[in-house]
Design a protein around this motif. Structure first.
Motif, mmCIF file in Angstrom:
data_model
loop_
_atom_site.group_PDB
_atom_site.id
_atom_site.type_symbol
_atom_site.label_atom_id
_atom_site.label_comp_id
_atom_site.label_asym_id
_atom_site.label_seq_id
_atom_site.Cartn_x
_atom_site.Cartn_y
_atom_site.Cartn_z
ATOM 1 N N PRO A 1 -0.326 2.073 -14.082
ATOM 2 C CA PRO A 1 0.895 2.881 -13.704
ATOM 3 C C PRO A 1 1.076 2.774 -12.077
ATOM 4 O O PRO A 1 1.945 3.024 -11.346
ATOM 5 N N ALA A 2 0.193 3.006 -12.073
ATOM 6 C CA ALA A 2 -0.121 2.524 -9.763
ATOM 7 C C ALA A 2 -0.047 1.282 -9.080
ATOM 8 O O ALA A 2 -0.090 1.122 -8.127
ATOM 9 N N ASN A 3 0.043 0.312 -10.470
ATOM 10 C CA ASN A 3 -0.820 -1.020 -9.165
ATOM 11 C C ASN A 3 1.073 -1.412 -9.044
ATOM 12 O O ASN A 3 1.718 -1.569 -9.800
ATOM 13 N N VAL A 4 0.607 -2.084 -7.871
ATOM 14 C CA VAL A 4 1.995 -2.732 -7.548
ATOM 15 C C VAL A 4 2.091 -4.173 -7.155
ATOM 16 O O VAL A 4 0.544 -3.858 -6.120
ATOM 17 N N ARG B 1 -5.915 -2.281 -2.513
ATOM 18 C CA ARG B 1 -6.573 -1.031 -3.861
ATOM 19 C C ARG B 1 -7.777 -0.642 -3.821
ATOM 20 O O ARG B 1 -8.180 0.254 -4.506
ATOM 21 N N THR B 2 -8.737 -1.270 -3.182
ATOM 22 C CA THR B 2 -10.358 -1.456 -3.161
ATOM 23 C C THR B 2 -9.990 0.168 -2.227
ATOM 24 O O THR B 2 -11.336 1.314 -2.296
ATOM 25 N N ARG C 1 3.397 5.826 -5.661
ATOM 26 C CA ARG C 1 2.953 5.576 -7.160
ATOM 27 C C ARG C 1 2.137 6.346 -7.192
ATOM 28 O O ARG C 1 2.011 7.387 -8.183
ATOM 29 N N LEU C 2 0.902 6.796 -6.630
ATOM 30 C CA LEU C 2 -0.101 7.912 -6.934
ATOM 31 C C LEU C 2 0.654 8.845 -6.778
ATOM 32 O O LEU C 2 -0.203 10.175 -7.348
ATOM 33 N N ALA D 1 0.574 -0.924 0.277
ATOM 34 C CA ALA D 1 -0.105 -0.413 0.170
ATOM 35 C C ALA D 1 0.317 1.238 0.044
ATOM 36 O O ALA D 1 0.602 1.969 -0.377
ATOM 37 N N ARG D 2 1.815 1.102 0.213
ATOM 38 C CA ARG D 2 2.817 2.192 0.743
ATOM 39 C C ARG D 2 3.445 2.480 -0.577
ATOM 40 O O ARG D 2 3.240 3.481 -0.916
#
Length: 282
Positions: free
Chosen positions: A168-171, A139-140, A114-115, A108-109
């Motif tokens: 782009p913000a998915n990890v 992510r939810t 990225r966001l 999450a961090r």
């Protein structure tokens, strides 16, 4: 109670303990009001909601199945394995879940970083406000925050633009191994189910390898009827169950009245020729 195939069964949903918006007791009441006769709470990587859910479900006359949805990494991607009929106090299961939850916070961090680089500041704190359990921020929760702040109109739009696979913000998470997840479920007395297989972006060859390995490890069932599947996918995964000899499960994957595709208790019955995962629990 009706015979196993004709029950109103919902064996997959989420509370505030993970990424749902209703507390376990409220989910139980909603399931009962919607006609559910056999119900499971299957929060992501967490079992602490099961005592409250089970108590209320039994008071309302529903048959309660203690459950879990375990995050697994297989072939570089995330797969969810539902465990049904588990012992929520099993030591090895709980230790494994602790390790997965630690990974969720780290992920999450990284998503928040990225966001931020994409022009969305303070998203970790914003997502945390939506998380009933800070160890299960997901992510939810980021998507709910971003809709509330007006970055996107819908949660699906957030995933399509920012948080979905390859966005782009998915990890990618580093979760449990499939063999470990099934061992925890089986050692705690449960049955293992591949959740919503239609959601996974695998090739036919990869799907075949996943189903083969799952079966070799003693996996019992797949979700055929689920809120994450289309009608065509109901048929597709019914055929998979027949081909591999899997039992079939059914669950709405309910998270929220305003977000979920299907409400608790609203799914059609399983095809009559499939063996329900709950066939001997009635």
């Amino acid at each position: 109670m009706p015979s196993a195939p004709n029950l109103n069964v919902d064996l997959h949903c989420h509370s505030t303990v993970s990424d749902g918006v209703l507390e376990p007791h409220a989910l139980a009441r909603r399931a009962h009001a919607n006609g559910v006769q056999m119900w499971a709470l299957t929060d992501h990587d967490e079992v602490s909601g099961l005592p409250q859910a089970g108590q209320v479900a039994r008071e309302l006359g529903m048959q309660f199945v203690p459950g879990i949805e375990i995050s697994v990494t297989w072939s570089g991607k995330t797969v969810h394995i539902v465990g049904l009929g588990i012992d929520a106090g099993h030591a090895a299961l709980n230790q494994g879940l602790v390790e997965i939850r630690t990974g969720r916070v780290e992920r999450a961090r990284k998503i928040a970083d990225r966001l931020r680089d994409l022009g969305v500041p303070d998203s970790y704190e914003g997502a945390l406000a939506y998380a009933g359990n800070p160890l299960l921020i997901s992510r939810t929760h980021f998507a709910r925050f971003m809709v509330e702040r007006g970055y996107c109109k819908t949660m699906q739009a957030v995933f399509d633009k920012y948080l979905g696979d390859h966005k782009p913000a998915n990890v990618s998470g580093s979760w449990a191994k499939l063999a470990n997840a099934l061992a925890w479920i089986h050692d705690s007395g449960g049955r293992a189910v591949i959740a919503h297989p239609g959601r996974y972006n695998y090739t036919p060859v990869q799907f075949g390898a996943l189903f083969d390995e799952f079966k070799q490890l003693g996996g019992e069932a797949i979700e055929v009827i689920t809120g994450s599947h289309s009608v065509d996918q109901y048929r597709q995964y019914a055929d998979v169950a027949r081909r591999y000899g899997f039992m079939a499960s059914c669950g709405s994957d309910f998270h929220s009245p305003g977000e979920s595709r299907k409400d608790l208790g609203s799914l059609p019955l399983l095809p009559a020729d499939l063996r329900a995962v709950w066939h001997d629990w009635v």
